[in-house]
Design a protein around this motif. Structure first.
Motif, PDB file in Angstrom:
ATOM      1  N   ASN A 159      54.631  76.455  46.216  1.00 42.71           N
ATOM      2  CA  ASN A 159      53.530  75.507  46.374  1.00 42.71           C
ATOM      3  C   ASN A 159      52.843  75.243  45.042  1.00 42.71           C
ATOM      4  O   ASN A 159      52.498  74.099  44.712  1.00 42.71           O
ATOM      5  CB  ASN A 159      52.525  76.066  47.383  1.00 42.71           C
ATOM      6  N   LEU A 160      52.670  76.308  44.250  1.00 39.60           N
ATOM      7  CA  LEU A 160      52.010  76.180  42.953  1.00 39.60           C
ATOM      8  C   LEU A 160      52.827  75.281  42.019  1.00 39.60           C
ATOM      9  O   LEU A 160      52.284  74.420  41.317  1.00 39.60           O
ATOM     10  CB  LEU A 160      51.839  77.567  42.324  1.00 39.60           C
ATOM     11  N   ALA A 161      54.144  75.481  42.024  1.00 35.28           N
ATOM     12  CA  ALA A 161      55.027  74.666  41.182  1.00 35.28           C
ATOM     13  C   ALA A 161      55.000  73.204  41.621  1.00 35.28           C
ATOM     14  O   ALA A 161      54.997  72.289  40.787  1.00 35.28           O
ATOM     15  CB  ALA A 161      56.457  75.212  41.248  1.00 35.28           C
ATOM     16  N   LEU A 162      54.963  72.974  42.932  1.00 38.53           N
ATOM     17  CA  LEU A 162      54.913  71.606  43.450  1.00 38.53           C
ATOM     18  C   LEU A 162      53.602  70.935  43.061  1.00 38.53           C
ATOM     19  O   LEU A 162      53.580  69.750  42.691  1.00 38.53           O
ATOM     20  CB  LEU A 162      55.073  71.619  44.977  1.00 38.53           C
ATOM     21  N   GLU A 163      52.509  71.679  43.118  1.00 39.32           N
ATOM     22  CA  GLU A 163      51.218  71.131  42.709  1.00 39.32           C
ATOM     23  C   GLU A 163      51.233  70.768  41.221  1.00 39.32           C
ATOM     24  O   GLU A 163      50.691  69.730  40.814  1.00 39.32           O
ATOM     25  CB  GLU A 163      50.101  72.141  42.985  1.00 39.32           C
ATOM     26  N   PHE A 164      51.853  71.618  40.419  1.00 38.68           N
ATOM     27  CA  PHE A 164      51.932  71.349  38.980  1.00 38.68           C
ATOM     28  C   PHE A 164      52.692  70.057  38.699  1.00 38.68           C
ATOM     29  O   PHE A 164      52.204  69.180  37.961  1.00 38.68           O
ATOM     30  CB  PHE A 164      52.609  72.508  38.252  1.00 38.68           C
ATOM     31  N   ILE A 165      53.876  69.917  39.272  1.00 42.07           N
ATOM     32  CA  ILE A 165      54.707  68.752  38.951  1.00 42.07           C
ATOM     33  C   ILE A 165      54.100  67.465  39.519  1.00 42.07           C
ATOM     34  O   ILE A 165      54.208  66.391  38.909  1.00 42.07           O
ATOM     35  CB  ILE A 165      56.160  68.946  39.468  1.00 42.07           C
ATOM     36  N   THR A 166      53.410  67.570  40.663  1.00 46.37           N
ATOM     37  CA  THR A 166      52.746  66.392  41.227  1.00 46.37           C
ATOM     38  C   THR A 166      51.579  65.969  40.339  1.00 46.37           C
ATOM     39  O   THR A 166      51.406  64.778  40.041  1.00 46.37           O
ATOM     40  CB  THR A 166      52.237  66.683  42.653  1.00 46.37           C
ATOM     41  N   GLY A 167      50.778  66.949  39.910  1.00 44.84           N
ATOM     42  CA  GLY A 167      49.663  66.651  39.011  1.00 44.84           C
ATOM     43  C   GLY A 167      50.150  66.071  37.699  1.00 44.84           C
ATOM     44  O   GLY A 167      49.529  65.156  37.144  1.00 44.84           O
ATOM     45  N   TYR A 168      51.266  66.573  37.217  1.00 44.47           N
ATOM     46  CA  TYR A 168      51.857  66.082  35.961  1.00 44.47           C
ATOM     47  C   TYR A 168      52.271  64.614  36.093  1.00 44.47           C
ATOM     48  O   TYR A 168      51.990  63.800  35.208  1.00 44.47           O
ATOM     49  CB  TYR A 168      53.059  66.952  35.599  1.00 44.47           C
ATOM     50  N   VAL A 169      52.924  64.284  37.193  1.00 43.85           N
ATOM     51  CA  VAL A 169      53.366  62.901  37.428  1.00 43.85           C
ATOM     52  C   VAL A 169      52.158  61.972  37.514  1.00 43.85           C
ATOM     53  O   VAL A 169      52.157  60.871  36.943  1.00 43.85           O
ATOM     54  CB  VAL A 169      54.224  62.802  38.706  1.00 43.85           C
ATOM     55  N   VAL A 170      51.110  62.398  38.224  1.00 43.43           N
ATOM     56  CA  VAL A 170      49.902  61.576  38.365  1.00 43.43           C
ATOM     57  C   VAL A 170      49.260  61.330  37.001  1.00 43.43           C
ATOM     58  O   VAL A 170      48.935  60.191  36.642  1.00 43.43           O
ATOM     59  CB  VAL A 170      48.892  62.256  39.306  1.00 43.43           C
ATOM     60  N   GLU A 171      49.081  62.387  36.219  1.00 43.37           N
ATOM     61  CA  GLU A 171      48.447  62.256  34.908  1.00 43.37           C
ATOM     62  C   GLU A 171      49.307  61.418  33.959  1.00 43.37           C
ATOM     63  O   GLU A 171      48.781  60.591  33.204  1.00 43.37           O
ATOM     64  CB  GLU A 171      48.202  63.642  34.308  1.00 43.37           C
ATOM     65  N   TYR A 172      50.603  61.628  33.982  1.00 40.96           N
ATOM     66  CA  TYR A 172      51.512  60.877  33.114  1.00 40.96           C
ATOM     67  C   TYR A 172      51.460  59.392  33.449  1.00 40.96           C
ATOM     68  O   TYR A 172      51.471  58.533  32.558  1.00 40.96           O
ATOM     69  CB  TYR A 172      52.934  61.423  33.273  1.00 40.96           C
ATOM     70  N   ALA A 173      51.415  59.087  34.759  1.00 35.30           N
ATOM     71  CA  ALA A 173      51.356  57.686  35.190  1.00 35.30           C
ATOM     72  C   ALA A 173      50.047  57.039  34.745  1.00 35.30           C
ATOM     73  O   ALA A 173      50.030  55.920  34.233  1.00 35.30           O
ATOM     74  CB  ALA A 173      51.497  57.601  36.709  1.00 35.30           C
ATOM     75  N   LEU A 174      48.933  57.747  34.937  1.00 38.09           N
ATOM     76  CA  LEU A 174      47.638  57.197  34.555  1.00 38.09           C
ATOM     77  C   LEU A 174      47.519  57.046  33.039  1.00 38.09           C
ATOM     78  O   LEU A 174      46.749  56.215  32.545  1.00 38.09           O
ATOM     79  CB  LEU A 174      46.514  58.092  35.083  1.00 38.09           C
ATOM     80  N   SER A 175      48.290  57.842  32.289  1.00 39.67           N
ATOM     81  CA  SER A 175      48.269  57.737  30.828  1.00 39.67           C
ATOM     82  C   SER A 175      48.808  56.396  30.347  1.00 39.67           C
ATOM     83  O   SER A 175      48.463  55.941  29.253  1.00 39.67           O
ATOM     84  CB  SER A 175      49.098  58.870  30.202  1.00 39.67           C
ATOM     85  N   VAL A 176      49.660  55.775  31.164  1.00 38.06           N
ATOM     86  CA  VAL A 176      50.219  54.478  30.776  1.00 38.06           C
ATOM     87  C   VAL A 176      49.114  53.448  30.620  1.00 38.06           C
ATOM     88  O   VAL A 176      49.135  52.609  29.707  1.00 38.06           O
ATOM     89  CB  VAL A 176      51.265  54.007  31.803  1.00 38.06           C
ATOM     90  N   ASP A 177      48.116  53.504  31.501  1.00 34.43           N
ATOM     91  CA  ASP A 177      46.984  52.585  31.386  1.00 34.43           C
ATOM     92  C   ASP A 177      46.225  52.836  30.090  1.00 34.43           C
ATOM     93  O   ASP A 177      45.687  51.909  29.475  1.00 34.43           O
ATOM     94  CB  ASP A 177      46.052  52.753  32.593  1.00 34.43           C
TER      95      ASP A 177
END
Length: 348
Positions: A100-118
């Motif tokens: 669960n911890l690993a899944l939370e990490f990779i999901t948070g990473y994808v969200v932050e990476y996507a928002l970084s595009v803006d």
């Protein structure tokens, strides 16, 4: 030395080493970063994030020194993981916790990476408005990211403290994200502009600092008649730092909708930020092609905000972290795909 301290210390040391390598690759000279260099470093940072995902999947229980069922139960409740634990199966519980911890990490990473595009959209506007030469982009972005790491650290642990003390803060975060998403969608087609002379940061700097009227190569400061002045390049750095501060107000609450563990929020945030500089050079010349991406990011923010407002009910209706990750990836794929399939019409 406790495993938690070893974990955190190792991560910080690793980040400093990678920043040194990144600086060595991008900062040898004042030459523009090539597409090949940017692609290599982008691939390296994404690969490192995936490796870190694997480390958490295998050793994540060491992050908070979880070795007993009592400790596992406590951390499960403290960070709202909502895991169904069996007191007679510690090994199974630890495996579930790590997964669960690993899944939370990779999901948070994808969200932050996507928002970084803006963030990249705005950075391009800033560099263009101030007529910064491309060969100096890497220096400004390097120091900008160093500042961003420090600010994110403070924001994340302040946010975690607030959530621990006042759980209702999560609903404020959720409402704010929904509002931000709606406003981003409404304003998605507006042309962003930056007025160098009337920018608030420029006015502030001009009021409190001695500002040199022209660029002096890649220098942030210059001494004239014994007086130290800041250059326009340093003004650009200040604007980028302030811009990141504004973006952090959106992105950090967004990751808290995925996980309440401040370390996981920090890890995912830092990996995304460290990859932002190379991603900037990779996308700087083609970013305008992804004209539906802002629409996708608006939907993404609204979705995350609604998930946060739903609280425990999100899990009950099947909106788990894994399902949220699939939805987020779907939003990004659709917005990028639509941009490529339906290119923006050129103004006549």
């Amino acid at each position: 030395m406790p495993s938690e301290l070893i974990f955190i210390t190792g991560f910080v040391v690793f980040i400093f080493i990678m920043m040194a390598i990144d600086l060595g690759l991008f900062g040898k000279s004042d030459k523009p970063v090539s597409l090949k260099q940017a692609a290599i470093m982008s691939g390296v940072w994404v690969s490192l994030a995936l490796v870190f995902y694997g480390l958490i999947f295998k050793y994540g229980h060491l992050l908070h020194h979880v070795e007993t069922f009592a400790a596992l139960k406590d951390i499960n409740e403290k960070h709202f993981h909502h895991l169904h634990l069996n007191p007679d199966d510690l090994a199974g519980g630890l495996q579930l916790y790590r997964k669960n911890l690993a899944l939370e990490f990779i999901t948070g990473y994808v969200v932050e990476y996507a928002l970084s595009v803006d963030n990249i959209f705005v950075m391009v506007l800033i560099f263009t408005a101030f007529a910064v030469q491309p060969r100096y982009y890497h220096k400004v972005l390097l120091w900008g990211i160093i500042g961003a790491v420090v600010m994110r650290f403070l924001f994340i642990f302040l946010g975690a403290t607030l959530i621990a003390q006042f759980h209702w803060v999560l609903y404020l975060f959720g409402a704010f994200l929904v509002y931000t998403g709606v406003m981003m969608f409404i304003n998605r087609n507006q042309e962003d502009e930056i007025d160098p002379e009337n920018h608030r940061v420029v006015k502030f700097a001009s009021k409190y600092f001695a500002v040199h009227p022209k660029f002096e190569g890649g220098k942030f400061f210059i001494r004239v008649n014994g007086k130290r002045l800041i250059t326009p390049l340093f003004l650009v750095l200040m604007i980028i730092e302030v811009t990141d501060l504004v973006f952090a107000v959106d992105s950090i609450p967004a990751i808290f909708s995925i996980t309440k563990d401040p370390y996981i929020v920090f890890f995912s945030n830092i990996f995304a930020i460290m990859g932002l500089r190379s991603m900037f050079f990779l996308l700087v010349n083609i970013i305008e092609k992804f004209h539906y991406l802002k629409t996708g990011l608006a939907v993404l923010l609204a979705f995350i905000g609604l998930k946060m407002l739903a609280g425990d009910y999100a899990e009950k209706i099947g909106l788990t972290t894994g399902m949220a990750l699939l939805i987020i990836l779907g939003i990004l794929v659709v917005s990028i795909g639509a941009s490529l399939i339906f290119p923006k019409k050129k103004a006549v």
